[in-house]
Design an enzyme around this catalytic site. Structure first.
Site, mmCIF file in Angstrom:
data_model
loop_
_atom_site.group_PDB
_atom_site.id
_atom_site.type_symbol
_atom_site.label_atom_id
_atom_site.label_comp_id
_atom_site.label_asym_id
_atom_site.label_seq_id
_atom_site.Cartn_x
_atom_site.Cartn_y
_atom_site.Cartn_z
ATOM 1 N N HIS A 1 0.726 -1.178 -0.045
ATOM 2 C CA HIS A 1 -0.090 -0.007 -0.075
ATOM 3 C C HIS A 1 0.979 1.364 -0.063
ATOM 4 O O HIS A 1 1.893 1.085 0.475
ATOM 5 C CB HIS A 1 -0.774 -0.186 1.216
ATOM 6 C CG HIS A 1 -1.882 -1.328 1.502
ATOM 7 N ND1 HIS A 1 -2.349 -1.499 2.570
ATOM 8 C CD2 HIS A 1 -2.178 -2.042 0.482
ATOM 9 C CE1 HIS A 1 -2.980 -2.420 2.599
ATOM 10 N NE2 HIS A 1 -2.896 -3.066 1.001
ATOM 11 N N LYS B 1 6.289 6.439 7.351
ATOM 12 C CA LYS B 1 5.758 5.474 8.557
ATOM 13 C C LYS B 1 6.889 5.200 9.421
ATOM 14 O O LYS B 1 7.571 5.049 8.937
ATOM 15 C CB LYS B 1 4.912 4.478 7.971
ATOM 16 C CG LYS B 1 3.701 4.449 6.935
ATOM 17 C CD LYS B 1 3.152 3.283 6.284
ATOM 18 C CE LYS B 1 1.988 3.469 5.558
ATOM 19 N NZ LYS B 1 1.519 2.312 5.031
ATOM 20 N N ASP C 1 -6.191 -6.469 -1.579
ATOM 21 C CA ASP C 1 -4.877 -6.942 -1.836
ATOM 22 C C ASP C 1 -4.659 -8.062 -2.732
ATOM 23 O O ASP C 1 -3.922 -7.958 -4.011
ATOM 24 C CB ASP C 1 -4.236 -7.290 -0.554
ATOM 25 C CG ASP C 1 -4.015 -6.180 0.506
ATOM 26 O OD1 ASP C 1 -4.107 -5.138 -0.061
ATOM 27 O OD2 ASP C 1 -3.707 -6.470 1.605
#
Length: 185
Positions: free
Chosen positions: A62, A72, A168
């Site tokens: 992602h 992140k 996914d």
């Protein structure tokens, strides 16, 4: 904290430096000054928590586009996972290269994922819990997914996944035109 370069510009594995005695230990998992000295983001707007019940579950790959792109900081707090990052920055000398490492409650390692990278993980145990900090708010229109097994990137997962979400499982192969689209806010 010990900052270990991954070989992909801007991405790091971060290891807490434990200071302890017979009672246990203390370690910092974030320090604005230390992150800043390494040129890493220090302002996070969201903290996320995920729980994955079954070993062999894959989540990813992602990422978000444009101004919604996220940095992140990922840490596994229960169980173990294999964390993977994929450099999708068009201007990067590392474009299309990936890096993976085991993050576990036991090793306490963290993955620092810069903007422009796709991110995913494969659970190595049951009941895997992860927390991650992000520096941008989630924008559904800016979300993109690259198929975890896209032959263009040759990611060497530690094992074949046994469970994926429908989203996914149906993710497309990477298409630069799709990656560079300007999402509406």
């Amino acid at each position: 904290m010990l900052f270990h370069p991954t070989g992909l510009e801007g991405a790091h594995l971060i290891e807490p430096e434990k200071r302890g005695d017979d009672r246990g230990f203390f370690a910092r998992i974030f320090c604005k000054d230390e992150f800043g000295k390494h040129g890493l983001k220090t302002d996070y707007v969201q903290a996320n928590n995920s729980l994955t019940g079954k070993c062999g579950t894959l989540r990813g790959m992602h990422y978000q586009l444009g101004q919604h792109s996220e940095t992140k900081l990922v840490r596994c707090i229960r169980g173990a996972l294999w964390d993977c990052i994929l450099d999708l920055r068009p201007e990067s000398a590392n474009f299309g290269q990936w890096f993976g490492a085991e993050l576990s409650a036991e090793n306490r390692m963290m993955m620092y994922v810069p903007k422009g990278f796709a991110h995913g993980f494969l659970t190595l145990t049951d009941n895997v819990e992860a927390i991650y900090l992000v520096d941008a708010f989630y924008e559904p229109n800016a979300e993109r997914i690259v198929r975890w097994s896209d032959s263009r990137f040759h990611i060497e997962w530690p094992s074949q996944p046994i469970s994926l979400s429908e989203k996914d499982a149906n993710a497309p192969d990477f298409d630069p035109r799709h990656h560079l689209e300007n999402p509406s806010s």
